[in-house]
Design a protein around this motif. Structure first.
Motif, PDB file in Angstrom:
ATOM      1  N   HIS A 317       6.442   1.867  38.300  1.00 24.79           N
ATOM      2  CA  HIS A 317       6.528   0.859  37.642  1.00 24.79           C
ATOM      3  C   HIS A 317       5.954   0.992  36.410  1.00 24.79           C
ATOM      4  CE1 HIS A 317      10.886   0.045  37.169  1.00 24.79           C
ATOM      5  NE2 HIS A 317      10.718  -0.813  38.884  1.00 24.79           N
ATOM      6  N   ILE A 337       4.592  -6.021  31.483  1.00 23.38           N
ATOM      7  CA  ILE A 337       5.690  -5.615  32.322  1.00 23.38           C
ATOM      8  C   ILE A 337       5.062  -6.428  33.521  1.00 23.38           C
ATOM      9  CG2 ILE A 337       6.345  -2.822  31.507  1.00 23.38           C
ATOM     10  CD1 ILE A 337       5.402  -1.781  34.358  1.00 23.38           C
ATOM     11  N   SER A 340       7.906  -9.218  35.095  1.00 23.91           N
ATOM     12  CA  SER A 340       8.574  -8.753  35.267  1.00 23.91           C
ATOM     13  C   SER A 340       8.765  -8.481  36.578  1.00 23.91           C
ATOM     14  CB  SER A 340       9.549  -7.462  34.641  1.00 23.91           C
ATOM     15  OG  SER A 340      10.246  -7.812  33.249  1.00 23.91           O
ATOM     16  N   MET A 341       7.505  -7.774  37.142  1.00 24.32           N
ATOM     17  CA  MET A 341       7.216  -7.229  37.846  1.00 24.32           C
ATOM     18  C   MET A 341       7.046  -8.570  39.414  1.00 24.32           C
ATOM     19  SD  MET A 341       4.535  -4.280  38.775  1.00 24.32           S
ATOM     20  CE  MET A 341       3.756  -4.570  37.346  1.00 24.32           C
ATOM     21  N   ASP A 696      15.888  -6.511  41.887  1.00 24.50           N
ATOM     22  CA  ASP A 696      14.322  -5.979  41.310  1.00 24.50           C
ATOM     23  C   ASP A 696      15.077  -5.387  39.822  1.00 24.50           C
ATOM     24  OD1 ASP A 696      12.705  -7.892  43.005  1.00 24.50           O
ATOM     25  OD2 ASP A 696      11.238  -5.992  43.337  1.00 24.50           O
ATOM     26  N   PHE A 700      14.525  -5.959  36.090  1.00 22.57           N
ATOM     27  CA  PHE A 700      13.793  -5.208  35.031  1.00 22.57           C
ATOM     28  C   PHE A 700      14.867  -4.712  34.180  1.00 22.57           C
ATOM     29  CE2 PHE A 700      10.006  -4.520  37.784  1.00 22.57           C
ATOM     30  CZ  PHE A 700       9.606  -4.432  37.005  1.00 22.57           C
ATOM     31  N   ASN A 704      13.920  -5.565  31.046  1.00 22.37           N
ATOM     32  CA  ASN A 704      13.339  -4.454  29.714  1.00 22.37           C
ATOM     33  C   ASN A 704      11.885  -4.133  29.421  1.00 22.37           C
ATOM     34  OD1 ASN A 704      12.871  -1.761  28.669  1.00 22.37           O
ATOM     35  ND2 ASN A 704      14.386  -2.335  26.927  1.00 22.37           N
ATOM     36  N   THR A 712      12.529   2.366  30.937  1.00 23.68           N
ATOM     37  CA  THR A 712      12.813   1.664  32.084  1.00 23.68           C
ATOM     38  C   THR A 712      13.646   2.431  32.883  1.00 23.68           C
ATOM     39  OG1 THR A 712      12.292  -0.552  30.529  1.00 23.68           O
ATOM     40  CG2 THR A 712      13.565  -0.886  32.771  1.00 23.68           C
ATOM     41  N   MET A 716      13.545   3.071  37.422  1.00 25.29           N
ATOM     42  CA  MET A 716      14.048   2.298  38.378  1.00 25.29           C
ATOM     43  C   MET A 716      14.438   3.935  38.774  1.00 25.29           C
ATOM     44  SD  MET A 716      16.308  -0.605  35.789  1.00 25.29           S
ATOM     45  CE  MET A 716      17.349  -0.562  37.272  1.00 25.29           C
TER      46      MET A 716
END
Length: 766
Positions: A317, A337, A340-341, A696, A700, A704, A712, A716
């Motif tokens: 990612h 990001i 989100s991670m 996960d 994601f 987004n 994204t 993925m």
């Protein structure tokens, strides 16, 4: 500063590898991965299975390859050679009674009045009749004239009635019958100094045994055949199986992932950086697990190697989003990001933590291994990787068919939702029929040849059902022996009813001090002048000396103790049946063919005495841990839901985010159940991995974080392909366990990925 970071980053893998090689012991025996025990008895027995006397012994069977008997001289020569192998303590034949004969002369001859019977009143009443004493005198004469006359003479001087031999007649008969039945086989028992589950040392010893046998066979120009069994044989076979799987899977998955990564990102620099990061992750996970548990199991490494498929998601990612930005902006892009991670990593950690909290040894190690790896991967991706990214600008990630699938889901969502609901209905029906694997040996059909070999060899010796016995526990050795004597009475009744063919306890080698004293007191009651005269008349009729054998003088003696018995060669027969610690003593009465239900019923109400099966122990423990793991996973899912609700402040978004993961896992379990296959704890691990990875994906796709839903979903897709490839490589393993894991997880993460654009309606997709 940046150069120092790079230097340390690339220096870490060899340093960690050195630490792992020098400081982390590895185990491959499945008992260390599975067995723990919820009480003192189970814990003690688990330890005994791993390193006790029984685990350190081999049963060797030498066959002639025909109906001709095996040369006794050949077996003796082999026995002498085997004793010279480093790590071999002793080699003996179960039919050889040399050491036991000496023990009977020097020790047991003095305790004839104490150990002669379990039913002294009945036996003495039969002996001290004119007919009984006449039979004793006749037996004495025959024994003195037999090849064992020297032994009998030394015993008879202290014990004219040969009471010492009464309890041993049944043992001699059993050995004789077995020898006649298997005349073209000769057997040896070999004991090593190291634990049976010390696979590297036991592998060396097994090779040396085979080499010695082959060399002797050749020099004697014989065609004899050697078979062996024992805990160590299973341990080495299991180690070879797991090591082979680890090697093949690791090599194949590493090469396949590198090729896939190059195809996706077209950058050798990024390849080197990401796989250096993954090497640090795996080595850190091994080191962390070793520090906490003191060792790392091979199954943990084999299953944990798939951790690459989870941890590679984070750098994928990062690179997918950062490669479209200018070098100076890449750190900011990765920071964007990062939430989100981080959320994805935390939800995965919660799932593993719940699994580890089940108390199952294997789950605990996997949880620690995965938790360490995920944390390290997240930190390296956030704080180190951005400064190392070297991929070219203007080349966004493109995975074929991904954009088309997202558009297809957007266009035909109503119809696809109907199909999904139908599939879920079928899966729910399958889950209703879900049944758990009851015999964990079904997970190792690849070792069936060893189980069959073990049964063949044991049938040539005294026929004992391996791993099934009557377990007697007492706070002291004396109490345990008294309870054992009560168990003998029940076992005799079961033999009479046909529910048991034979059993092997401590008698006639040892009785409780209480029983020994009772036997002596009862004997003294029968040593009357009248019986003395009858005995002398019986001797006279047989022509035996009255001066040397005519006096029935049995002076009182202190009770024979377990320590005295263990100071003689008899220890080799009994030490696998007694476990004495400072807190308690456990006696195991080994059983021949029997009806388990009858024994369970007979001993169901006896205090400190119960029927015990190591297979049942393993299965029950696994069942308990699996149930506990199910409950903990439910708690873990609740915690994940709470975190998602706290994050999104929306029940709908929470359900949308979690649903692809949960539905993917349920679909796979449902289909597996409909196939008729039993579900094991490995399916539970697979379900956890599916949910952990697919959550996960949901996060994601929902968030987004880069602001470009197409990019994204492409990222993925790349992470899904790497995860599917990592787990799919487990499919080449010889281990059934790993193949099960491969099939469950590979299909699960593919489904979870495909469900994201169907369930989550992203704004940019509308």
């Amino acid at each position: 500063m940046q150069n120092w970071r790079k230097f340390l980053f690339y220096l870490l893998p060899p340093l960690l590898a050195l630490l792992v090689a020098t400081a982390v012991p590895f185990k491959t025996d499945l008992s260390a991965f599975i067995i723990a025990g919820d009480n003192a008895e189970e814990t003690l027995l688990a330890s005994e299975m791993q390193s006790g006397a029984l685990s350190r012994r081999y049963l060797l069977s030498i066959g002639s390859g025909s109906q001709e008997p095996v040369s006794t001289a050949f077996v003796r020569a082999l026995q002498a050679q085997l004793k010279t192998i480093a790590g071999v303590d002793e080699v003996w034949s179960p039919e050889q009674q040399n050491g036991i004969t000496l023990a009977m002369q020097t020790l047991y001859g003095r305790y004839g009045s104490a150990l002669y019977s379990l039913n002294a009143e009945q036996d003495l009443a039969e002996i001290f009749t004119p007919q009984g004493l006449a039979r004793k005198a006749e037996f004495l004469k025959k024994a003195l004239l037999s090849p064992q006359g020297t032994l009998v003479k030394s015993i008879a001087l202290h014990d004219p009635l040969l009471l010492t031999l009464d309890g041993f007649q049944a043992i001699g008969k059993q050995l004789q019958e077995k020898t006649v039945q298997n005349g073209h086989y000769q057997n040896l028992i070999l004991e090593t100094s190291m634990a049976g589950l010390d696979a590297p040392q036991q592998s060396r010893i097994q090779t040396a045994i085979k080499t010695s046998f082959e060399n002797l066979n050749q020099s004697w120009q014989q065609h004899n055949q050697l078979e062996m069994t024992g805990v160590a044989v299973f341990a080495v076979a299991t180690q070879n199986l797991i090591q082979g799987d680890i090697t093949y899977v690791s090599i194949l998955s590493s090469i396949a992932l590198m090729v896939l990564f190059l195809v996706l990102f077209r950058s050798f620099g990024a390849l080197f950086q990401v796989f250096t990061l993954l090497a640090i992750v795996i080595l850190s996970a091994i080191l962390g697990t070793g520090l906490v548990f003191g060792y790392v199991h091979g199954m943990t490494v084999a299953i944990g190697s798939t951790l690459v498929g989870i941890c590679i998601d984070y750098p994928i990612h990062a690179i997918a989003h950062a490669q479209t930005a200018r070098p100076e902006q890449r750190t900011a892009v990765v920071a964007g990001i990062w939430p989100s991670m981080l959320l994805g990593g935390i939800t995965t950690l919660v799932g593993y933590a719940a699994l580890g909290a089940s108390g199952y040894p294997g789950f605990q190690q996997i949880a620690m291994y995965a938790g360490t790896g995920i944390i390290v991967a997240l930190l390296l991706t956030r704080f180190i990787l951005p400064s190392l990214i070297t991929v070219n600008n203007g080349k966004p990630l493109k995975v074929p068919l991904v954009v088309g699938w997202a558009a297809f889901c957007q266009r035909f969502r109503p119809w696809l939702m109907v199909v999904l609901l139908l599939a879920m209905g079928v899966s729910v029906f399958g889950l209703v029929e879900l049944h758990w694997m009851e015999d964990m040996q079904e997970l190792t059909p690849e070792l069936n040849y060893l189980k069959e070999n073990d049964q063949r060899i044991r049938e040539r010796m005294v026929s004992i059902e391996p791993g099934r016995f009557i377990l007697v526990t007492g706070s002291t050795t004396e109490i345990a022996l008294q309870k054992t004597e009560q168990a003998y009475k029940v076992l005799e009744q079961l033999k009479h009813r046909g529910a048991l063919t034979e059993y092997y306890g401590l008698y006639p080698w040892l009785l409780s001090a209480q029983k020994q004293q009772q036997n002596q007191d009862l004997l003294q009651h029968y040593l009357t002048a009248e019986n003395q005269q009858r005995w002398q008349q019986a001797l006279h009729q047989q022509g035996l000396s009255l001066n040397r054998l005519g006096q029935l003088d049995y002076p009182a003696s202190p009770p024979l103790t377990l320590a005295q018995v263990f100071a003689t060669p008899v220890k080799k027969l009994l030490d696998s049946r007694v476990i004495a610690t400072g807190q308690e003593t456990i006696v195991m009465i080994w059983l021949a063919a029997h009806q388990p239900e009858a024994l369970q019923t007979a001993f169901g109400q006896m205090d400190g005495v119960r029927y015990f099966s190591q297979r049942d122990l393993l299965n029950n423990m696994t069942k308990d841990y699996t149930g506990r793991a199910q409950r903990m996973l439910s708690i873990g899912l609740i915690l994940i839901i709470v975190m998602l609700v706290a994050r999104y402040k929306s029940g709908l978004k929470t359900v949308q985010t979690l649903l692809p993961a949960v539905l993917a896992g349920l679909l796979i379990l449902g289909v597996w159940s409909l196939s008729g296959a039993a579900i094991s704890f490995l399916h539970l691990v697979g379900f956890l991995l599916v949910v952990s990875i697919c959550v996960d994906y949901g996060i994601f796709y929902q968030e987004n974080p880069g602001g470009n839903i197409t990019l994204t979903y492409q990222a993925m897709a790349a992470s899904m392909l790497t995860s599917a490839l990592a787990f799919g490589c487990l499919g080449i393993a010889d281990s059934t366990s790993l193949r099960i894991l491969a099939s469950v997880v590979t299909m699960g993460i593919l489904l979870g990925f495909l469900l994201c654009p169907l369930i989550i309606k992203h704004k940019q997709s509308e």
